[in-house]
Design a protein around this motif. Sequence first.
Motif, PDB file in Angstrom:
ATOM      1  N   ILE A  69      61.072 136.111  87.678  1.00  0.00           N
ATOM      2  CA  ILE A  69      61.536 137.446  87.272  1.00  0.00           C
ATOM      3  C   ILE A  69      60.659 138.522  87.903  1.00  0.00           C
ATOM      4  O   ILE A  69      61.169 139.513  88.444  1.00  0.00           O
ATOM      5  CB  ILE A  69      61.557 137.576  85.725  1.00  0.00           C
ATOM      6  CG1 ILE A  69      62.683 136.708  85.155  1.00  0.00           C
ATOM      7  CG2 ILE A  69      61.712 139.032  85.296  1.00  0.00           C
ATOM      8  CD1 ILE A  69      62.637 136.561  83.640  1.00  0.00           C
ATOM      9  N   ILE A  70      59.347 138.334  87.856  1.00  0.00           N
ATOM     10  CA  ILE A  70      58.426 139.323  88.451  1.00  0.00           C
ATOM     11  C   ILE A  70      58.681 139.452  89.950  1.00  0.00           C
ATOM     12  O   ILE A  70      58.777 140.568  90.491  1.00  0.00           O
ATOM     13  CB  ILE A  70      56.954 138.924  88.191  1.00  0.00           C
ATOM     14  CG1 ILE A  70      56.631 138.942  86.704  1.00  0.00           C
ATOM     15  CG2 ILE A  70      55.993 139.811  88.971  1.00  0.00           C
ATOM     16  CD1 ILE A  70      56.688 140.303  86.059  1.00  0.00           C
ATOM     17  N   ASN A  72      61.409 138.644  91.699  1.00  0.00           N
ATOM     18  CA  ASN A  72      62.737 139.203  91.957  1.00  0.00           C
ATOM     19  C   ASN A  72      62.760 140.710  91.686  1.00  0.00           C
ATOM     20  O   ASN A  72      63.317 141.483  92.468  1.00  0.00           O
ATOM     21  CB  ASN A  72      63.798 138.492  91.121  1.00  0.00           C
ATOM     22  CG  ASN A  72      65.190 138.838  91.575  1.00  0.00           C
ATOM     23  OD1 ASN A  72      65.500 138.793  92.772  1.00  0.00           O
ATOM     24  ND2 ASN A  72      66.044 139.207  90.647  1.00  0.00           N
ATOM     25  N   ASN A  73      62.155 141.146  90.583  1.00  0.00           N
ATOM     26  CA  ASN A  73      62.093 142.581  90.285  1.00  0.00           C
ATOM     27  C   ASN A  73      61.307 143.329  91.360  1.00  0.00           C
ATOM     28  O   ASN A  73      61.681 144.439  91.755  1.00  0.00           O
ATOM     29  CB  ASN A  73      61.471 142.821  88.909  1.00  0.00           C
ATOM     30  CG  ASN A  73      62.408 142.434  87.782  1.00  0.00           C
ATOM     31  OD1 ASN A  73      63.599 142.233  87.986  1.00  0.00           O
ATOM     32  ND2 ASN A  73      61.858 142.322  86.582  1.00  0.00           N
ATOM     33  N   SER A  75      61.125 142.495  94.459  1.00  0.00           N
ATOM     34  CA  SER A  75      62.019 142.560  95.619  1.00  0.00           C
ATOM     35  C   SER A  75      63.041 143.668  95.467  1.00  0.00           C
ATOM     36  O   SER A  75      63.308 144.416  96.402  1.00  0.00           O
ATOM     37  CB  SER A  75      62.756 141.235  95.806  1.00  0.00           C
ATOM     38  OG  SER A  75      61.860 140.206  96.072  1.00  0.00           O
ATOM     39  N   LEU A  76      63.625 143.756  94.283  1.00  0.00           N
ATOM     40  CA  LEU A  76      64.611 144.812  94.041  1.00  0.00           C
ATOM     41  C   LEU A  76      63.980 146.191  94.173  1.00  0.00           C
ATOM     42  O   LEU A  76      64.577 147.102  94.749  1.00  0.00           O
ATOM     43  CB  LEU A  76      65.228 144.637  92.653  1.00  0.00           C
ATOM     44  CG  LEU A  76      66.095 143.390  92.465  1.00  0.00           C
ATOM     45  CD1 LEU A  76      66.508 143.240  91.007  1.00  0.00           C
ATOM     46  CD2 LEU A  76      67.309 143.426  93.370  1.00  0.00           C
ATOM     47  N   ASN A  77      62.753 146.346  93.686  1.00  0.00           N
ATOM     48  CA  ASN A  77      62.048 147.622  93.829  1.00  0.00           C
ATOM     49  C   ASN A  77      61.766 147.932  95.302  1.00  0.00           C
ATOM     50  O   ASN A  77      61.895 149.083  95.738  1.00  0.00           O
ATOM     51  CB  ASN A  77      60.743 147.612  93.038  1.00  0.00           C
ATOM     52  CG  ASN A  77      60.967 147.628  91.548  1.00  0.00           C
ATOM     53  OD1 ASN A  77      62.028 147.995  91.066  1.00  0.00           O
ATOM     54  ND2 ASN A  77      59.949 147.207  90.802  1.00  0.00           N
TER      55      ASN A  77
END
Length: 173
Positions: A69-70, A72-73, A75-77
Amino acid sequence: MLNNLISNTCNEIVFSDFFKKQAKLVRNFIFYKYGNKELADDLTQDAFIKLWQNCADVPIEKAKSYIYIIANNGSLNAVAHQKVVLEFEKNFTGIDITNENPEFILEEKQFKNKILKAIENLNEKQRVAFLMHRIDGKKYSQIAEELNISVKAVEKRIHLALVELRKEIDEIK
């Protein structure tokens, strides 16, 4: 006691073993999803750093989903930030188009060429002192030391250079 040791994420041995098993998988997940190896490496490292910083709050059973989750988040940021950067670059031209027309740009270029020509026409001593002061940003004392002359001589050379350039500029207008 052994069961408590196994689920303790803050234990260096447990954390190290978890890192060895999961780091490559997390990196590959981010790399395959977003196609940037450096970003994947950085985000994997960041995810494990955050896990270590919060190891008391994250049991080892939930650590795997936590790092995914960390990462992936992150990456999205990064993707969202890149979109903002690209949008800014697309809209930014570097000049104020509304105030500059082609005629002004041409005149500016011609004036610059005339100034450079006027500087070239200065005698060598004046030109060297002038450029060392105006372009290199050196103080009179530094110029005097480098040219092995007095500060007064530097002042005189730069003064004469400015007088000559003013004459040239007045003729340009």
